[in-house]
Design an enzyme around this catalytic site. Structure first.
Site, short mmCIF file in Angstrom:
data_model
loop_
_atom_site.label_atom_id
_atom_site.label_comp_id
_atom_site.label_asym_id
_atom_site.label_seq_id
_atom_site.Cartn_x
_atom_site.Cartn_y
_atom_site.Cartn_z
N TRP A 65 -13.38 13.51 -12.36
CA TRP A 65 -12.99 13.91 -11.00
C TRP A 65 -11.31 14.21 -10.57
CZ3 TRP A 65 -14.97 15.82 -6.15
CH2 TRP A 65 -13.98 15.48 -4.84
N ASN B 172 -8.72 14.99 -7.59
CA ASN B 172 -8.33 15.50 -6.13
C ASN B 172 -6.87 15.86 -5.84
OD1 ASN B 172 -9.73 12.79 -5.36
ND2 ASN B 172 -8.15 13.36 -3.53
N ASP B 173 -6.06 15.22 -4.94
CA ASP B 173 -4.71 15.59 -4.57
C ASP B 173 -3.79 15.45 -5.90
OD1 ASP B 173 -6.04 14.91 -2.34
OD2 ASP B 173 -4.76 13.64 -1.56
N GLN C 162 -5.19 12.49 -7.88
CA GLN C 162 -6.21 11.38 -7.57
C GLN C 162 -7.26 11.64 -8.60
OE1 GLN C 162 -6.25 9.31 -4.33
NE2 GLN C 162 -4.40 9.26 -5.54
N PHE D 206 -4.17 5.55 -3.77
CA PHE D 206 -4.36 6.95 -2.98
C PHE D 206 -3.17 7.56 -3.47
CE2 PHE D 206 -7.91 6.77 0.51
CZ PHE D 206 -8.94 6.45 -0.54
N SER D 207 -3.04 8.64 -2.61
CA SER D 207 -1.83 9.98 -2.88
C SER D 207 -0.59 9.08 -2.69
CB SER D 207 -1.99 10.87 -2.12
OG SER D 207 -3.03 11.67 -2.57
N ARG E 84 -1.50 6.80 5.51
CA ARG E 84 -1.44 6.93 3.93
C ARG E 84 -0.53 8.30 3.37
NH1 ARG E 84 -6.66 7.73 5.50
NH2 ARG E 84 -7.38 9.74 5.60
N ASP E 85 -0.40 8.46 2.03
CA ASP E 85 0.30 9.37 1.39
C ASP E 85 1.81 9.58 1.68
OD1 ASP E 85 -2.47 9.77 1.18
OD2 ASP E 85 -3.00 11.31 2.71
N GLU F 82 -3.52 13.95 6.81
CA GLU F 82 -3.38 13.46 5.54
C GLU F 82 -2.15 14.34 5.05
OE1 GLU F 82 -7.50 11.95 4.18
OE2 GLU F 82 -7.15 14.15 3.87
C1 FRU Z 1 -6.59 13.88 0.77
C2 FRU Z 1 -6.90 12.19 0.61
C3 FRU Z 1 -5.81 11.47 0.98
C4 FRU Z 1 -5.92 10.13 0.19
C5 FRU Z 1 -6.57 10.70 -1.10
C6 FRU Z 1 -7.82 9.89 -1.64
O1 FRU Z 1 -7.47 14.71 0.11
O2 FRU Z 1 -7.95 11.88 1.49
O3 FRU Z 1 -5.55 10.97 2.13
O4 FRU Z 1 -4.78 9.58 -0.21
O5 FRU Z 1 -7.22 12.24 -0.71
O6 FRU Z 1 -8.18 10.19 -2.81
#
Ligand code: FRU
Length: 495
Positions: A36, A38-39, A55, A98-99, A167-168, A224
């Site tokens: 998987w 994501n970001d 991610q 996380f990000s 976060r982020d 986010e």
């Molecule tokens: C955005 C998010 C971020 C977080 C990450 C977790 O898609 O929710 O806020 O850091 O993905 O995977």
């Protein structure tokens, strides 16, 4: 030395990543080594290369305890896979790395700043999740987390801020002041999503500076992945508003990607918002991250997936999650303009051109087809009266297709993947009000095996979507209701 958890992820990548064949992946869009994605994270230039982290859950094609995957590139188009960079192997990030973002530290090391998700015990002995900001240093391949992490905790936030939704971090160095800044997404009960600004002289000691902007509960309860930059004289603040209500024609219900235009006052650290707009009008576009290239261009890459639709996924794949192509950002008329990064042009093969082609009804053109294509179509009326509708279909075969339809009278562009071969009932149709009402329109469309990205009128607006139409569906057709003249420029992309 890699921790056990990181070593395990890397072993898993070695064993299973290699089994994912090139034919199972897009031609020129980033996917995870296995599992998987994501970001986008840590998008930066370091040691003579572009670095892109993401991610990552290598172990399944579902989101789970986050790691960071890692890629490098010399040109922002062709990416090379490196071993996973981070695993959730410390108490403060055991629930997920996380990000976050990256830059070069003063001592020449690659600095990463990210959100650690951990647990802490409350007074009544129950546990709660807490998000803190952490740093790590590396050489471009191996990274070591700072021994005194975390460097920012929720206690440093204004009263009323959430400890779980914090976060982020997006970090940068402010030359004039000789200090570091970072923005982070946060949430308060009173105002919903906020972007908070922190400052540090040395990367480890941070203080709260200001709250740059708030949702005021109009644009979601949490923001986010903020990003903050200036292009020309305009300041742009990008956020991902969570769970908002649909608002006007600009935002759909749920999780959006938005940008605010305004002016940042460097003395008072305030941002005066002049407008807020959608970053994309398609279906699959969420977390963004930008950086500046060595030659001074602001470029952005985006997680090409709506976080909300788990249905509609193909079954039996060994990866899930893609990035958009890298996009060059610019400013025009107070708006953020996105165009494919110019390096993509190096990978164009087999050019095909048509000029002033008369279209009345539906046509296909010789040599215009494919599932790895960079296509530009200019549409205009053929005579006195305008055409009433123009439709471009891609990934077409039999009854399968994905289309973009322009209605010049209403100045609306419709995106439609309803008949793209989906086997779940998911969002398939969107529309965008094209900003300048005109009978002419330019569509640049990047087609890949599992996606389509539409750039309208030289990047004024974009519509981005995944599609899982069988690969044999590689037709492209043009249809006008009423007569239109079109110019077509088509290339195959080979990477
Ligand atoms: C955005 C998010 C971020 C977080 C990450 C977790 O898609 O929710 O806020 O850091 O993905 O995977």
């Amino acid at each position: 030395m890699a921790s056990d958890l990181l070593a395990r992820a890397r072993e898993y990548e070695e064993t299973y990543g290699g089994q994912v064949t090139a034919a199972e992946r897009p031609v020129y869009h980033v996917t995870p080594t296995v599992g998987w994605l994501n970001d986008p994270n840590g998008f930066s230039w370091y040691g003579g290369k572009y670095h892109l982290f993401y991610q990552y859950n290598p172990y399944s094609t579902q989101w789970d305890t986050m790691h960071w995957g890692h890629l490098v590139s010399e040109d922002l188009v062709k990416w090379e896979r490196l071993p996973a960079a981070f695993a959730p192997d410390e108490p403060y990030d055991a629930c997920g790395v996380f990000s976050g973002s990256a830059m070069t530290a003063p001592d020449g090391r690659h600095l990463i700043m990210y959100t650690g998700v951990g647990k802490r015990e409350k007074e009544d002995k129950s546990t709660e999740i807490i998000q803190t900001q952490c740093i790590a240093y590396g050489d471009g391949t191996e990274y070591v987390k700072y021994e005194k992490n975390p460097v920012i905790t929720p206690e440093m936030l204004p009263e009323g801020s959430s400890a779980v939704d914090f976060r982020d971090p997006k970090i940068w160095f402010e030359e004039e002041e000789g200090c570091y800044y970072t923005v982070m997404g946060s949430s308060t009960e009173k105002d919903g999503g906020t972007v908070v600004l922190f400052k540090s002289p040395d990367l480890v000691n941070w203080e709260y500076v200001s709250t740059l902007e708030k949702s005021r509960n109009d644009y979601g309860y949490m923001w986010e992945c903020p990003d903050f930059f200036r292009i020309g004289g305009t300041d742009f603040l990008l956020v991902l508003p969570m769970k908002m209500q649909a608002s006007g024609e600009e935002f759909h219900a749920g999780n959006n990607a938005a940008y605010m235009v305004g002016t940042y006052d460097k003395k008072s650290h305030t941002f005066a918002r002049k407008g807020i707009f959608s970053l994309d009008y398609g279906i699959d576009f969420y977390a963004t991250q930008s950086m500046v290239t060595p030659d001074g261009r602001r470029v952005m890459i985006v997680w090409m997936q709506t976080p909300e639709v788990n249905a509609g996924r193909p079954s039996g794949t060994r990866w899930f999650g893609q990035m958009t192509v890298v996009r060059e950002l610019s400013e025009r008329g107070g708006r953020l303009i996105q165009n494919p990064v110019r390096e993509l042009e190096k990978y164009r093969k087999d050019p095909v051109f048509y000029k002033d082609r008369f279209v009345d009804g539906k046509v296909s053109l010789p040599d215009v087809s494919g599932r790895s294509v960079d296509l530009t179509v200019d549409v205009r009326p053929a005579g006195g009266d305008s055409y009433q509708k123009f439709t471009l279909r891609v990934a077409e075969k039999g009854g399968l297709y994905t289309s973009v339809t322009y209605d010049p009278a209403e100045s609306i562009l419709y995106f439609d993947r309803f008949r793209s071969g989906l086997r779940d009932y998911v969002i398939s149709q969107t529309k965008a009000h094209v900003r300048y009402r005109d009978e002419e329109i330019r569509l640049r469309v990047l087609i890949d095996r599992f996606s389509v990205e539409v750039f309208v009128n030289d990047g004024e607006q974009t519509m981005t979507s995944t599609l899982y139409t069988p690969q044999e569906a590689d037709g492209i057709s043009f249809e006008a209701v009423g007569a239109a003249l079109i110019d077509v420029e088509k290339y195959t992309i080979e990477v």
